[in-house]
Design an enzyme around this catalytic site. Structure first.
Site, PDB file in Angstrom:
ATOM      1  N   ASP A  24       0.858  -1.176   0.000  1.00 55.41           N
ATOM      2  CA  ASP A  24       0.000   0.000   0.000  1.00 55.41           C
ATOM      3  C   ASP A  24       0.894   1.225   0.000  1.00 55.41           C
ATOM      4  OD1 ASP A  24      -2.666   1.410   0.485  1.00 55.41           O
ATOM      5  OD2 ASP A  24      -1.474   2.119   2.167  1.00 55.41           O
TER       6      ASP A  24
ATOM      7  N   GLU B 188      -1.172  -1.408  -5.731  1.00 58.76           N
ATOM      8  CA  GLU B 188      -2.319  -0.679  -6.233  1.00 58.76           C
ATOM      9  C   GLU B 188      -1.955  -0.034  -7.559  1.00 58.76           C
ATOM     10  OE1 GLU B 188      -4.857   1.459  -2.970  1.00 58.76           O
ATOM     11  OE2 GLU B 188      -2.747   1.546  -2.498  1.00 58.76           O
TER      12      GLU B 188
ATOM     13  N   CYS C  58     -12.518 -10.114   7.402  1.00 52.74           N
ATOM     14  CA  CYS C  58     -13.781 -10.748   7.077  1.00 52.74           C
ATOM     15  C   CYS C  58     -14.426 -10.233   5.796  1.00 52.74           C
ATOM     16  CB  CYS C  58     -14.760 -10.583   8.237  1.00 52.74           C
ATOM     17  SG  CYS C  58     -15.173  -8.860   8.544  1.00 52.74           S
TER      18      CYS C  58
ATOM     19  N   CYS D 134     -15.491  -8.736  12.957  1.00 51.78           N
ATOM     20  CA  CYS D 134     -14.599  -9.827  13.335  1.00 51.78           C
ATOM     21  C   CYS D 134     -13.592  -9.414  14.402  1.00 51.78           C
ATOM     22  CB  CYS D 134     -13.873 -10.397  12.115  1.00 51.78           C
ATOM     23  SG  CYS D 134     -12.661  -9.275  11.407  1.00 51.78           S
TER      24      CYS D 134
ATOM     25  N   ASP E 155      -3.121   1.204   6.909  1.00 51.36           N
ATOM     26  CA  ASP E 155      -2.365   0.934   5.689  1.00 51.36           C
ATOM     27  C   ASP E 155      -2.027  -0.556   5.559  1.00 51.36           C
ATOM     28  OD1 ASP E 155      -2.484   3.611   5.119  1.00 51.36           O
ATOM     29  OD2 ASP E 155      -0.529   4.057   6.002  1.00 51.36           O
TER      30      ASP E 155
HETATM   31 ZN   LIG Z   1     -13.656  -7.844   9.851  1.00 51.80          ZN
END
Ligand SMILES: [Zn+2]
Length: 380
Positions: free
Chosen positions: A191, A275, A329, A347, A354
């Site tokens: 990132d 990215e 999740c 979760c 980042d």
């Molecule tokens: Zn989560």
């Protein structure tokens, strides 16, 4: 198209022309600039007057007359004379591409001799006894700070003036090497950010060079010194060279940083997902200075060719939503740019924002490679 297993690389060396050679180089730069402007004038005139496009090859042919009339510096190579015409042709190609894409185009402009800083030789040059021999110039001393790879095809040499310094840039083609290893190297997601230059999906954070920010004050002083001095004066020229030198130092710091970081990543990882930043777009936004400062585009270019050379796979993924999605999740956790932590209500995952984005980038990258990459085993 070109052979896919070949990569284009540039090796840059500092050169030390004597006063006589420097004058010869400057004369050729000056003439190249004149040719560029004359060719531009011709294209403009033909278009305005007759709605006719002048092609590169027509302009190449006109050089014959220029050479027959013995215009320009003595013995200037044909290749060096063609170079400005080719550059102009690229400028037009880029212009038409922008027109087609609907971007604000900007017509190719006349160039100032003072800013016309490089000429490329496709032929008419050679390396003799460790010196660079250029047709119409002579033999120039080169500082070979590293070896120019042998057994590759060197396509062109570009001589460039940067402030007071001179460089020779050899553009060559090298073959990609498939990486052969007993153990596959781990995969990583990257990132790129403002806070840290890069955050890895492993959680590691790498700071950026920030060279420009740090030097902004000095630059402003140097810039003011230039504009205060009288146009065309020797003192202004001196101040201008000083300013150019400062810009170059910053560029070097930035490049050095990008080289080292990309080299390290390619050595440590067999798969890198990044990215696909629209750096051009970002560079016009409110974060403009940070973006150009960080030099992401240059970094990604280096990462790309180093990865290709080393046999590391590099995948670009669309950046949308990578910072908002939970890497644990998959639900969307909206957050402001100022929120540095990712905290998932679903979760319970709590990690740096980042690092969370980097893990999403890795996941996206791997999903695009699912069929060919051994998943699970080495996801960091
Ligand atoms: Zn989560």
């Amino acid at each position: 198209m070109a052979d896919d297993s070949l990569l284009r690389r540039t090796y840059r060396y500092r050169i030390y022309p004597t006063v006589r050679l420097r004058r010869a180089l400057e004369a050729q730069l000056g003439f190249a600039c004149q040719l560029y402007n004359a060719a531009l004038e011709e294209r403009r005139y033909a278009w305005q007057g007759q709605r006719r496009s002048v092609t590169l090859y027509e302009q190449f042919r006109e050089l014959t007359a220029v050479r027959a009339a013995k215009m320009g510096p003595p013995n200037m190579s044909c290749s060096a004379m063609r170079d400005p015409l080719r550059r102009l042709d690229w400028a037009f190609a880029a212009y038409f591409r922008r027109v087609k894409a609907g971007v604000k185009p900007g017509y190719p402009r006349f160039r100032s001799v003072r800013r016309y800083d490089s000429v490329t030789w496709a032929s008419g040059w050679s390396v003799r006894d460790g010196r660079l021999a250029l047709k119409g110039i002579g033999q120039v001393k080169v500082k070979w700070h590293r070896q120019l790879p042998v057994s590759v095809v060197v396509r062109t040499v570009t001589v460039r003036r940067v402030g007071k310094r001179w460089y020779a840039c050899f553009s060559l083609q090298v073959r990609r090497s498939p990486r052969v290893l007993a153990m596959p190297l781990p995969a990583v997601g990257l990132d790129l950010g403002i806070q840290h230059f890069a955050t890895l999906s492993t959680g590691e954070q790498m700071s950026g060079p920030r060279a420009y920010r740090a030097a902004t004050g000095h630059l402003r002083v140097a810039q003011r010194r230039v504009s205060r001095r009288q146009k065309g004066s020797h003192r202004r020229q001196k101040a201008r060279l000083l300013l150019a030198g400062m810009h170059e130092r910053i560029r070097n710091i930035r490049q050095d940083h990008a080289h080292k970081l990309s080299r390290r990543l390619v050595a440590d990882f067999g798969f890198i997902a990044v990215e696909d930043l629209n750096v051009g777009g970002l560079a016009r936004g409110p974060l403009a200075k940070d973006v150009t400062d960080q030099g992401w585009a240059a970094f990604l270019t280096m990462l790309e060719y180093k990865a290709a050379e080393a046999g590391t796979r590099l995948i670009r993924v669309p950046p949308h939503g990578t910072s908002q999605t939970c890497s644990g999740c998959g639900i969307v956790v909206p957050k402001l740019l100022s929120e540095r932590m990712h905290q998932c209500p679903d979760c319970g995952l709590v990690i740096d924002r980042d690092a969370n984005a980097a893990r999403n980038v890795l996941r996206l990258g791997l999903s695009r490679q699912a069929s060919t990459w051994p998943t699970g085993a080495c996801v960091a």
